[in-house]
Scaffold this motif. Structure first.
Motif, PDB file in Angstrom:
ATOM      1  N   THR A  26       0.831  -1.202   0.000  1.00 28.53           N
ATOM      2  CA  THR A  26       0.000   0.000   0.000  1.00 28.53           C
ATOM      3  C   THR A  26       0.865   1.252   0.000  1.00 28.53           C
ATOM      4  O   THR A  26       0.662   2.165  -0.816  1.00 28.53           O
ATOM      5  CB  THR A  26      -0.934   0.014   1.239  1.00 28.53           C
ATOM      6  N   GLU A  27       1.824   1.306   0.906  1.00 30.19           N
ATOM      7  CA  GLU A  27       2.695   2.485   1.000  1.00 30.19           C
ATOM      8  C   GLU A  27       3.526   2.658  -0.270  1.00 30.19           C
ATOM      9  O   GLU A  27       3.719   3.772  -0.753  1.00 30.19           O
ATOM     10  CB  GLU A  27       3.606   2.388   2.224  1.00 30.19           C
ATOM     11  N   GLY A  28       4.038   1.544  -0.812  1.00 34.28           N
ATOM     12  CA  GLY A  28       4.833   1.612  -2.036  1.00 34.28           C
ATOM     13  C   GLY A  28       4.026   2.121  -3.217  1.00 34.28           C
ATOM     14  O   GLY A  28       4.513   2.941  -4.010  1.00 34.28           O
ATOM     15  N   LEU A  29       2.794   1.660  -3.353  1.00 37.95           N
ATOM     16  CA  LEU A  29       1.942   2.140  -4.441  1.00 37.95           C
ATOM     17  C   LEU A  29       1.603   3.616  -4.271  1.00 37.95           C
ATOM     18  O   LEU A  29       1.619   4.378  -5.244  1.00 37.95           O
ATOM     19  CB  LEU A  29       0.669   1.294  -4.533  1.00 37.95           C
ATOM     20  N   HIS A  30       1.323   4.028  -3.034  1.00 37.76           N
ATOM     21  CA  HIS A  30       1.071   5.455  -2.785  1.00 37.76           C
ATOM     22  C   HIS A  30       2.291   6.295  -3.178  1.00 37.76           C
ATOM     23  O   HIS A  30       2.154   7.333  -3.831  1.00 37.76           O
ATOM     24  CB  HIS A  30       0.743   5.707  -1.305  1.00 37.76           C
ATOM     25  N   LEU A  31       3.474   5.848  -2.789  1.00 33.99           N
ATOM     26  CA  LEU A  31       4.706   6.570  -3.096  1.00 33.99           C
ATOM     27  C   LEU A  31       4.925   6.656  -4.610  1.00 33.99           C
ATOM     28  O   LEU A  31       5.215   7.734  -5.145  1.00 33.99           O
ATOM     29  CB  LEU A  31       5.904   5.896  -2.417  1.00 33.99           C
ATOM     30  N   ALA A  32       4.764   5.542  -5.306  1.00 34.89           N
ATOM     31  CA  ALA A  32       4.962   5.528  -6.755  1.00 34.89           C
ATOM     32  C   ALA A  32       3.996   6.475  -7.454  1.00 34.89           C
ATOM     33  O   ALA A  32       4.379   7.234  -8.356  1.00 34.89           O
ATOM     34  CB  ALA A  32       4.795   4.102  -7.293  1.00 34.89           C
ATOM     35  N   TRP A  33       2.728   6.463  -7.043  1.00 36.63           N
ATOM     36  CA  TRP A  33       1.730   7.354  -7.648  1.00 36.63           C
ATOM     37  C   TRP A  33       2.081   8.818  -7.384  1.00 36.63           C
ATOM     38  O   TRP A  33       2.063   9.648  -8.292  1.00 36.63           O
ATOM     39  CB  TRP A  33       0.332   7.034  -7.112  1.00 36.63           C
ATOM     40  N   ARG A  34       2.416   9.110  -6.138  1.00 34.41           N
ATOM     41  CA  ARG A  34       2.739  10.481  -5.736  1.00 34.41           C
ATOM     42  C   ARG A  34       3.954  11.016  -6.504  1.00 34.41           C
ATOM     43  O   ARG A  34       4.019  12.186  -6.847  1.00 34.41           O
ATOM     44  CB  ARG A  34       3.006  10.508  -4.233  1.00 34.41           C
ATOM     45  N   GLU A  35       4.898  10.131  -6.797  1.00 27.74           N
ATOM     46  CA  GLU A  35       6.108  10.537  -7.518  1.00 27.74           C
ATOM     47  C   GLU A  35       5.911  10.569  -9.033  1.00 27.74           C
ATOM     48  O   GLU A  35       6.831  10.903  -9.770  1.00 27.74           O
ATOM     49  CB  GLU A  35       7.270   9.611  -7.157  1.00 27.74           C
ATOM     50  N   GLY A  36       4.730  10.188  -9.507  1.00 29.34           N
ATOM     51  CA  GLY A  36       4.415  10.297 -10.925  1.00 29.34           C
ATOM     52  C   GLY A  36       4.738   9.077 -11.769  1.00 29.34           C
ATOM     53  O   GLY A  36       4.670   9.137 -12.994  1.00 29.34           O
ATOM     54  N   TYR A  37       5.052   7.961 -11.140  1.00 27.88           N
ATOM     55  CA  TYR A  37       5.330   6.744 -11.908  1.00 27.88           C
ATOM     56  C   TYR A  37       4.022   6.117 -12.361  1.00 27.88           C
ATOM     57  O   TYR A  37       3.093   5.961 -11.584  1.00 27.88           O
ATOM     58  CB  TYR A  37       6.142   5.752 -11.073  1.00 27.88           C
ATOM     59  N   ARG A  38       3.950   5.742 -13.644  1.00 24.41           N
ATOM     60  CA  ARG A  38       2.717   5.159 -14.175  1.00 24.41           C
ATOM     61  C   ARG A  38       2.926   3.764 -14.754  1.00 24.41           C
ATOM     62  O   ARG A  38       1.994   3.135 -15.208  1.00 24.41           O
ATOM     63  CB  ARG A  38       2.100   6.084 -15.239  1.00 24.41           C
ATOM     64  N   LYS A  39       4.158   3.286 -14.740  1.00 22.30           N
ATOM     65  CA  LYS A  39       4.481   1.885 -15.059  1.00 22.30           C
ATOM     66  C   LYS A  39       5.274   1.373 -13.872  1.00 22.30           C
ATOM     67  O   LYS A  39       6.413   1.788 -13.655  1.00 22.30           O
ATOM     68  CB  LYS A  39       5.290   1.781 -16.343  1.00 22.30           C
ATOM     69  N   VAL A  40       4.656   0.474 -13.094  1.00 25.01           N
ATOM     70  CA  VAL A  40       5.224   0.070 -11.814  1.00 25.01           C
ATOM     71  C   VAL A  40       5.240  -1.451 -11.699  1.00 25.01           C
ATOM     72  O   VAL A  40       4.293  -2.112 -12.114  1.00 25.01           O
ATOM     73  CB  VAL A  40       4.387   0.670 -10.651  1.00 25.01           C
ATOM     74  N   LEU A  73      -6.162   1.559  -5.350  1.00 23.21           N
ATOM     75  CA  LEU A  73      -4.971   2.089  -6.009  1.00 23.21           C
ATOM     76  C   LEU A  73      -4.750   1.443  -7.375  1.00 23.21           C
ATOM     77  O   LEU A  73      -4.379   2.118  -8.338  1.00 23.21           O
ATOM     78  CB  LEU A  73      -3.738   1.858  -5.127  1.00 23.21           C
ATOM     79  N   LEU A  74      -4.989   0.148  -7.476  1.00 24.03           N
ATOM     80  CA  LEU A  74      -4.761  -0.558  -8.740  1.00 24.03           C
ATOM     81  C   LEU A  74      -5.741  -0.136  -9.829  1.00 24.03           C
ATOM     82  O   LEU A  74      -5.457  -0.298 -11.018  1.00 24.03           O
ATOM     83  CB  LEU A  74      -4.840  -2.069  -8.518  1.00 24.03           C
ATOM     84  N   LYS A  75      -6.887   0.431  -9.451  1.00 21.70           N
ATOM     85  CA  LYS A  75      -7.886   0.867 -10.428  1.00 21.70           C
ATOM     86  C   LYS A  75      -7.538   2.215 -11.061  1.00 21.70           C
ATOM     87  O   LYS A  75      -8.203   2.643 -11.990  1.00 21.70           O
ATOM     88  CB  LYS A  75      -9.264   0.948  -9.767  1.00 21.70           C
ATOM     89  N   ARG A  76      -6.521   2.886 -10.556  1.00 19.63           N
ATOM     90  CA  ARG A  76      -6.107   4.160 -11.133  1.00 19.63           C
ATOM     91  C   ARG A  76      -5.563   3.957 -12.544  1.00 19.63           C
ATOM     92  O   ARG A  76      -5.291   2.831 -12.957  1.00 19.63           O
ATOM     93  CB  ARG A  76      -5.053   4.827 -10.256  1.00 19.63           C
ATOM     94  N   ASP A  77      -5.376   5.061 -13.255  1.00 20.90           N
ATOM     95  CA  ASP A  77      -4.922   5.004 -14.639  1.00 20.90           C
ATOM     96  C   ASP A  77      -3.400   4.828 -14.699  1.00 20.90           C
ATOM     97  O   ASP A  77      -2.650   5.788 -14.909  1.00 20.90           O
ATOM     98  CB  ASP A  77      -5.343   6.284 -15.369  1.00 20.90           C
ATOM     99  N   TRP A  78      -2.962   3.582 -14.478  1.00 21.03           N
ATOM    100  CA  TRP A  78      -1.557   3.250 -14.559  1.00 21.03           C
ATOM    101  C   TRP A  78      -1.395   1.766 -14.770  1.00 21.03           C
ATOM    102  O   TRP A  78      -2.360   1.004 -14.675  1.00 21.03           O
ATOM    103  CB  TRP A  78      -0.785   3.765 -13.364  1.00 21.03           C
ATOM    104  N   ASP A  79      -0.190   1.358 -15.079  1.00 23.94           N
ATOM    105  CA  ASP A  79       0.103  -0.049 -15.335  1.00 23.94           C
ATOM    106  C   ASP A  79       0.926  -0.582 -14.168  1.00 23.94           C
ATOM    107  O   ASP A  79       2.089  -0.196 -13.997  1.00 23.94           O
ATOM    108  CB  ASP A  79       0.879  -0.172 -16.650  1.00 23.94           C
ATOM    109  N   VAL A  80       0.303  -1.439 -13.344  1.00 21.31           N
ATOM    110  CA  VAL A  80       0.996  -2.035 -12.212  1.00 21.31           C
ATOM    111  C   VAL A  80       1.051  -3.542 -12.426  1.00 21.31           C
ATOM    112  O   VAL A  80       0.018  -4.182 -12.575  1.00 21.31           O
ATOM    113  CB  VAL A  80       0.288  -1.725 -10.868  1.00 21.31           C
ATOM    114  N   ARG A  81       2.256  -4.076 -12.457  1.00 25.06           N
ATOM    115  CA  ARG A  81       2.446  -5.520 -12.569  1.00 25.06           C
ATOM    116  C   ARG A  81       2.838  -6.047 -11.194  1.00 25.06           C
ATOM    117  O   ARG A  81       3.758  -5.527 -10.562  1.00 25.06           O
ATOM    118  CB  ARG A  81       3.540  -5.825 -13.586  1.00 25.06           C
ATOM    119  N   ILE A  82       2.143  -7.066 -10.767  1.00 26.22           N
ATOM    120  CA  ILE A  82       2.420  -7.667  -9.461  1.00 26.22           C
ATOM    121  C   ILE A  82       3.199  -8.963  -9.689  1.00 26.22           C
ATOM    122  O   ILE A  82       2.749  -9.843 -10.422  1.00 26.22           O
ATOM    123  CB  ILE A  82       1.114  -7.945  -8.692  1.00 26.22           C
ATOM    124  N   ASN A  83       4.370  -9.047  -9.079  1.00 26.30           N
ATOM    125  CA  ASN A  83       5.252 -10.195  -9.266  1.00 26.30           C
ATOM    126  C   ASN A  83       5.591 -10.828  -7.931  1.00 26.30           C
ATOM    127  O   ASN A  83       5.826 -10.130  -6.941  1.00 26.30           O
ATOM    128  CB  ASN A  83       6.570  -9.761  -9.917  1.00 26.30           C
TER     129      ASN A  83
END
Length: 135
Positions: A26-40, A73-83
């Motif tokens: 959760t915190e990592g996704l919030h940080l990535a979004w806040r920093e403007g990353y859209r491929k995560v 968070l995953l429903k936002r307009d970005w590409d998040v791959r979970i590995n």
């Protein structure tokens, strides 16, 4: 790429490993979004946490709040791959998790110029396996 763009650690008190993993996600996704990353890439070493995230349906589940936050968070307009990755391939995450034991309760964002970050990122990028007693 072996470069740290942002880092955090959390002291959650006493909790399950799954809760800690979900809170970190959760915190990592919030940080990535806040920093403007859209491929995560969200790399987790807990298959249980991944299953909760990918198959979330029950809000009454013990991890319901965190899973709902991640789902939102995953429903936002970005590409998040979970590995799923093995713990031995993610020393940097373990380093940050262990650091959480020495900070006050809550989430703490860290100075990315910390020389320890480069040390552990290098191990991760070279796929070197070492004994956990080293850190």
């Amino acid at each position: 790429m072996g470069r740290c763009e942002g880092a955090f650690t959390c002291n959650l008190g006493v909790c399950s490993i799954t809760r800690a993993e979900l809170k970190g996600a959760t915190e990592g996704l919030h940080l990535a979004w806040r920093e403007g990353y859209r491929k995560v890439e969200l790399n987790l070493d807990s298959s249980t946490a991944i299953n909760i995230i990918k198959a979330w349906k029950n809000s009454d589940h013990v991890h319901g709040l965190l899973a709902t936050q991640i789902g939102t968070l995953l429903k936002r307009d970005w590409d998040v791959r979970i590995n799923h990755i093995f713990r031995e391939s993610n020393y940097f995450a373990d380093f940050l998790a262990n650091r959480g034991h020495s900070v006050n309760f809550g989430t703490h964002f860290l100075d990315v110029s910390d020389p320890n970050f480069c040390y552990w990122l290098n191990y991760d990028s070279m796929d070197i396996t070492i004994s956990s007693s080293r850190y």
